[in-house]
Design a protein around this motif. Sequence first.
Motif, PDB file in Angstrom:
ATOM      1  N   THR A  47      55.450 -99.312  58.726  1.00  0.00           N
ATOM      2  CA  THR A  47      56.282 -99.820  57.456  1.00  0.00           C
ATOM      3  C   THR A  47      57.353-100.369  58.142  1.00  0.00           C
ATOM      4  OG1 THR A  47      57.122 -97.630  56.996  1.00  0.00           O
ATOM      5  CG2 THR A  47      54.936 -98.595  55.779  1.00  0.00           C
ATOM      6  N   SER A  48      58.216-101.199  57.309  1.00  0.00           N
ATOM      7  CA  SER A  48      59.701-101.855  57.746  1.00  0.00           C
ATOM      8  C   SER A  48      60.136-102.481  56.685  1.00  0.00           C
ATOM      9  CB  SER A  48      59.488-102.815  58.820  1.00  0.00           C
ATOM     10  OG  SER A  48      60.756-103.354  59.251  1.00  0.00           O
ATOM     11  N   THR A  49      61.561-102.629  56.391  1.00  0.00           N
ATOM     12  CA  THR A  49      62.320-103.622  55.413  1.00  0.00           C
ATOM     13  C   THR A  49      63.254-104.176  56.413  1.00  0.00           C
ATOM     14  OG1 THR A  49      62.269-101.928  53.610  1.00  0.00           O
ATOM     15  CG2 THR A  49      63.949-103.654  53.487  1.00  0.00           C
ATOM     16  N   THR A  51      64.039-104.689  59.950  1.00  0.00           N
ATOM     17  CA  THR A  51      63.318-105.242  61.157  1.00  0.00           C
ATOM     18  C   THR A  51      62.368-106.281  60.766  1.00  0.00           C
ATOM     19  OG1 THR A  51      63.515-102.855  62.023  1.00  0.00           O
ATOM     20  CG2 THR A  51      62.333-104.835  63.300  1.00  0.00           C
ATOM     21  N   ARG A  98      56.233-103.854  66.252  1.00  0.00           N
ATOM     22  CA  ARG A  98      56.616-102.378  65.816  1.00  0.00           C
ATOM     23  C   ARG A  98      55.152-101.564  66.009  1.00  0.00           C
ATOM     24  NH1 ARG A  98      60.184-100.144  60.863  1.00  0.00           N
ATOM     25  NH2 ARG A  98      61.881-100.848  62.327  1.00  0.00           N
ATOM     26  N   HIS A 125      64.219 -97.638  69.569  1.00  0.00           N
ATOM     27  CA  HIS A 125      64.565 -98.626  68.652  1.00  0.00           C
ATOM     28  C   HIS A 125      65.706 -99.794  69.207  1.00  0.00           C
ATOM     29  CE1 HIS A 125      64.582-100.627  64.941  1.00  0.00           C
ATOM     30  NE2 HIS A 125      64.806 -99.719  63.953  1.00  0.00           N
ATOM     31  N   PRO A 263      66.239 -96.542  56.559  1.00  0.00           N
ATOM     32  CA  PRO A 263      66.187 -95.966  55.297  1.00  0.00           C
ATOM     33  C   PRO A 263      66.913 -94.691  55.323  1.00  0.00           C
ATOM     34  CG  PRO A 263      64.082 -95.880  55.785  1.00  0.00           C
ATOM     35  CD  PRO A 263      64.739 -96.768  56.888  1.00  0.00           C
ATOM     36  N   ARG A 289      71.576-106.252  61.048  1.00  0.00           N
ATOM     37  CA  ARG A 289      70.341-106.330  61.949  1.00  0.00           C
ATOM     38  C   ARG A 289      69.992-107.854  61.848  1.00  0.00           C
ATOM     39  NH1 ARG A 289      66.855-102.532  62.206  1.00  0.00           N
ATOM     40  NH2 ARG A 289      65.789-103.849  63.429  1.00  0.00           N
TER      41      ARG A 289
HETATM   42  N1   CP Z   1      66.482 -99.361  60.464  1.00  0.00           N
HETATM   43  C1   CP Z   1      65.227-100.144  60.161  1.00  0.00           C
HETATM   44  O1   CP Z   1      64.734-100.572  61.457  1.00  0.00           O
HETATM   45  O2   CP Z   1      64.891-100.289  59.156  1.00  0.00           O
HETATM   46  P1   CP Z   1      63.322-100.564  59.031  1.00  0.00           P
HETATM   47  O3   CP Z   1      62.443 -99.449  59.487  1.00  0.00           O
HETATM   48  O4   CP Z   1      63.294-100.762  57.514  1.00  0.00           O
HETATM   49  O5   CP Z   1      63.008-101.812  59.543  1.00  0.00           O
END
Ligand code: CP
Length: 304
Positions: A47-49, A51, A98, A125, A263, A289
Amino acid sequence: MDLVTLKNWSTEDVTEVVEGSIAIKNNPEQYAEATSQRSLAMLFQKTSTRTRCAGEVGMTQLGGHAVFLDWRTTNFALADLRDEIRVLSAYSDVILARFLKHADVVKAAESATVPLINGCCDRYHPTQALGDLMTIQEKLGRIEGVKLTYVGVHNNVCNSLIIAGMKTGMEVTVVAPETNPAAVDEELYETARKAGTYKTSDQIHEAIESSDVVYTDTWVDMEFFTDPAFKDEKERRIKTLSPYQLNAELLAGQDVLVMHCLPAHRGYEISGEIVEDPRSIMFDQSENRLHSMKGAILKLLGAL
Ligand code: CP
Ligand code: NVA
């Protein structure tokens, strides 16, 4: 050139992206056609917001295009990773991946015929670290000699901060009673210790007292957060780590900036009060980011 760990980047490469990302943020219109007719393939197993949005929105703002691929709805799960990455390379100019396992990021980077960006694996990361360096440069006007204390579980984000510290002269102290087993990179710690930019401490108050920046991250990585098989370990970690929560009491009177990659899990590694504290720069950090992803993409395309 790729962005798998940041280890193979020179200090000049890192500085160029940090400064370039600040320039992109300040003059976005100058970069509005920078990736015209170029595509970013984004392949996510997790999951990701931030990135994901940084990649997709970033490419649009640079005049290019991003295609988001959720691993589960592609044929990656059925085929040899190397074959599918070769195919993806033919359709795109850069790949942002990812993956769960670092070994798969390495395998993908070896098979790709276009630059590959590691969008966060179990060990590193790097795009987070680039955004963090940019934020520190903006807030403190320097990176070299900045003292950053990372508190919590030693993980992928922590490793990338240690690498970033070695490249820039930022001094990273880690106060972490736990380490994610998959994140362990003894060779990195030895090299960074020798470089004089990394140390560990069990004295949390003393470490914070002498810091410019205090940084934390989740005690449980995203792929395990809601995993029933990890429930007991999660509860054990919450008990062990509760004295390491960044909260008003721990940070009372401390003139520090507070960072978190997000998060955030309010009430666990950080209190809600500290997320909202004037010393918290985590929402500038998350905005950066976007700008730093644009900087990294342009760097890999030789267009920065
Ligand atoms: N900090 C970061 O990588 O957030 P995400 O997991 O939402 O992409
Ligand atoms: N270390 C955490 C957060 C990364 C953004 C994880 O891997 O889930």
